[in-house]
Design an enzyme around this catalytic site. Structure first.
Site, PDB file in Angstrom:
ATOM      1  CG  ASP A 242      -1.792   1.168   1.386  1.00 49.91           C
ATOM      2  OD1 ASP A 242      -1.567   2.156   0.666  1.00 49.91           O
ATOM      3  OD2 ASP A 242      -2.705   1.118   2.221  1.00 49.91           O
ATOM      4  CB  THR A 271      -4.731   7.677  -1.868  1.00 50.27           C
ATOM      5  OG1 THR A 271      -3.459   8.065  -1.353  1.00 50.27           O
ATOM      6  CG2 THR A 271      -5.498   6.913  -0.821  1.00 50.27           C
ATOM      7  CE  LYS A 274      -3.274   9.280   2.406  1.00 49.88           C
ATOM      8  NZ  LYS A 274      -4.067   8.183   1.834  1.00 49.88           N
ATOM      9  NE  ARG A 280     -10.538  12.959  -0.050  1.00 54.66           N
ATOM     10  CZ  ARG A 280      -9.573  13.250   0.819  1.00 54.66           C
ATOM     11  NH1 ARG A 280      -8.996  14.422   0.796  1.00 54.66           N
ATOM     12  NH2 ARG A 280      -9.196  12.366   1.712  1.00 54.66           N
TER      13      ARG A 280
HETATM   14  N1  DSN Z   1      -6.288   9.153   6.353  1.00 50.63           N
HETATM   15  C1  DSN Z   1      -5.025   8.802   5.754  1.00 50.63           C
HETATM   16  C2  DSN Z   1      -3.887   9.428   6.468  1.00 50.63           C
HETATM   17  O1  DSN Z   1      -4.066  10.506   7.020  1.00 50.63           O
HETATM   18  O2  DSN Z   1      -2.798   8.882   6.485  1.00 50.63           O
HETATM   19  C3  DSN Z   1      -4.831   7.355   5.649  1.00 50.63           C
HETATM   20  O3  DSN Z   1      -6.015   6.733   5.292  1.00 50.63           O
END
Ligand code: DSN
Length: 479
Positions: A242, A271, A274, A280
């Site tokens: 991941d 994801t 990030k 998103r």
């Molecule tokens: N919510 C994410 C984070 O802040 O790392 C992970 O799912």
């Protein structure tokens, strides 16, 4: 490049149209931009997507159902969705050097569920499952279904524990992953805070997982995926990574060789919002043998795909293939290291003693605070972070003993290593001047704290002055 005023015009016009229907929504959208412009955002999992990525989401694709995959849909009229989904997948394959990319997951958790299902469907030797996959569901007897549930429900997963930096979906008991799998966790070395690969190998030998999961949301170091793959191979496990947090560092070729998960893992999830700086959403990359099962993600695991978000993924992934993204990725890590060094120089304690990725974890017990107290005090001073467990955390997952800080967002804004040292000073000032509070019965509170408002105001002003030199979305003027 779009013309100089195009972005301002686009967002201003969009707000004008929305305002005519529900002015409070238009007001909230504008207020969100103003808030983001003013806050010193150190949340390691957040970023600022480009105007092109944001604009790709606000259109007619939102209206279209498109269950299935490119060229094999359960609905008619998906030719334009096929175009953007195929483009996003192509950019993802090229960017990461992956054999196959599935760009439909709505989030990282969804991507992980798709991956778990694909591995179960591919690996579990249950005759009833094979019948079901072959679409002979009506031939299955009650006994077949019983056997199928027993086989699927008894599979094992080994992942990194939450307090060591793993994610909820890597087998944390309260999460569905910890309930659908017989799970076990590996932690980090109590002295160094680093993954001890011999211990992971030992746990794998004892437990014999079907899936070995690597990846993290709060581990400040690189992971050697070559060694992890060798461990998985030694026990016949499928190796899943991941990379949600560090996908941008992989895309930007900061994490290469043993530290790039894509050549080593059977399946990689991520994801897109990030460090990768997209919309998103989630994504799965995999080896060819898992592609067919992964592509069944919708409708087997996911609700209908979001074509407007897939369009935005295609835009963001195209951006990440440009040479300047590699420079961005390098600056993320340089900034995280400068921030960590600034904190260490001022006496802070960091999990593992530093960082070699985009994040660091401050152990705030050295300031005699819980994570919750520290998070709130920093927020009072205009610094946005989130509390996080530290390994073997004495304060549990709610109050915690750590503060997680990350640099992808501020690096997008243009801040560099000199500014990181200033931010280290601001953080240290707040934490060293915050005192833990007490409950009415005199016992120590894990939530109450006291910070002189004059200190909070001063730091907040300094943070604002710092940010003023690095305007967020400089090409977007809503006035
Ligand atoms: N919510 C994410 C984070 O802040 O790392 C992970 O799912």
């Amino acid at each position: 490049m779009s013309s100089p005023n195009a972005e301002s015009t686009a967002f201003r016009s969009a707000l004008e149209v929305i305002r005519a229907v529900e002015p409070r929504v238009a007001g909230a959208i504008a207020a969100e931009l103003a808030d983001q412009r003013e806050s010193l955002k150190l949340i390691a999992s957040e970023n600022y997507a480009s105007p092109a990525t944001l604009l790709a989401m606000g259109n007619w694709f939102s209206d279209k159902y498109a269950e299935g995959t490119v060229g094999r849909r359960f609905y008619a009229g998906c030719q334009n969705v096929d175009t953007v989904e195929a483009l996003a997948a192509e950019h993802a394959r090229e960017l990461f050097g992956a054999a196959h990319a599935y760009v439909q997951p709505h989030s990282g958790i969804d991507a992980n569920l798709v991956a778990f299902w694909a591995v179960l469907a591919d690996r579990v030797e249950a005759p009833a499952l094979k019948k079901a996959q072959a679409r002979h569901v009506n031939d299955l007897t009650e006994a077949d279904w019983f056997a199928l549930r027993r086989e699927l429900g008894n599979q094992r997963m080994l992942g990194m524990s939450l307090d060591a930096g793993g994610h909820l979906t890597h087998g944390f008991r309260p999460n569905i992953s910890g309930k659908m799998f017989d799970q076990r966790s590996y932690g980090t070395d109590p002295e160094t805070g680093l993954i001890d690969y011999d211990k992971v190998a030992e746990a794998a030998r004892e437990f014999k997982p079907l899936i070995l999961v690597a990846g993290y949301s709060a581990y400040p170091r690189r992971v050697n995926f070559r060694i992890m793959r060798e461990i998985a191979d030694s026990v016949g496990a499928t190796f899943m990574v991941d990379m949600a947090h560090f996908a941008g560092l992989v895309a930007g070729k900061v994490l290469t060789g043993d530290f790039d998960p894509v050549p080593h893992a059977h399946i990689v999830t991520t994801t897109t919002h990030k460090s990768l700086r997209g919309p998103r959403g989630g994504m799965v990359l995999c080896q060819p043998e898992l592609a067919e099962q992964v592509d069944r993600g919708c409708p087997m695991v996911l609700g209908g795909p979001l074509p407007h978000v897939m369009a935005a993924k295609a835009v963001a992934l195209a951006e990440a293939r440009r040479p300047d993204f590699a420079d961005y990725a390098q600056r993320i890590v340089a900034n995280a290291q400068a921030l960590a060094e600034g904190l260490l120089r001022r006496g802070a304690t960091l999990v593992t003693g530093g960082t070699d990725n985009h994040l660091a974890i401050i152990d705030v017990t050295s300031y005699a605070l819980t994570g919750r107290q520290a998070e709130q005090a920093l927020l009072d001073a205009g610094i946005v972070t989130n509390r996080n467990s530290v390994p073997q955390d004495p304060n549990g997952a709610w109050y915690t003993s750590g503060i997680r800080i990350g640099t992808p967002a501020l690096t997008t804004r243009g801040l560099g290593t000199a500014e990181m040292d200033t931010i280290a000073e601001l953080i240290h000032t707040v934490l060293s001047q915050t005192n833990a509070g007490a409950n009415p019965d005199g016992t120590a509170s894990k939530a109450k704290y006291a910070l002189d408002p004059a200190v909070a105001d001063k730091v907040s002003r300094q943070a604002g002055e710092l940010l003023a030199g690095f305007p967020l979305y400089p090409t977007v003027d809503l006035t």
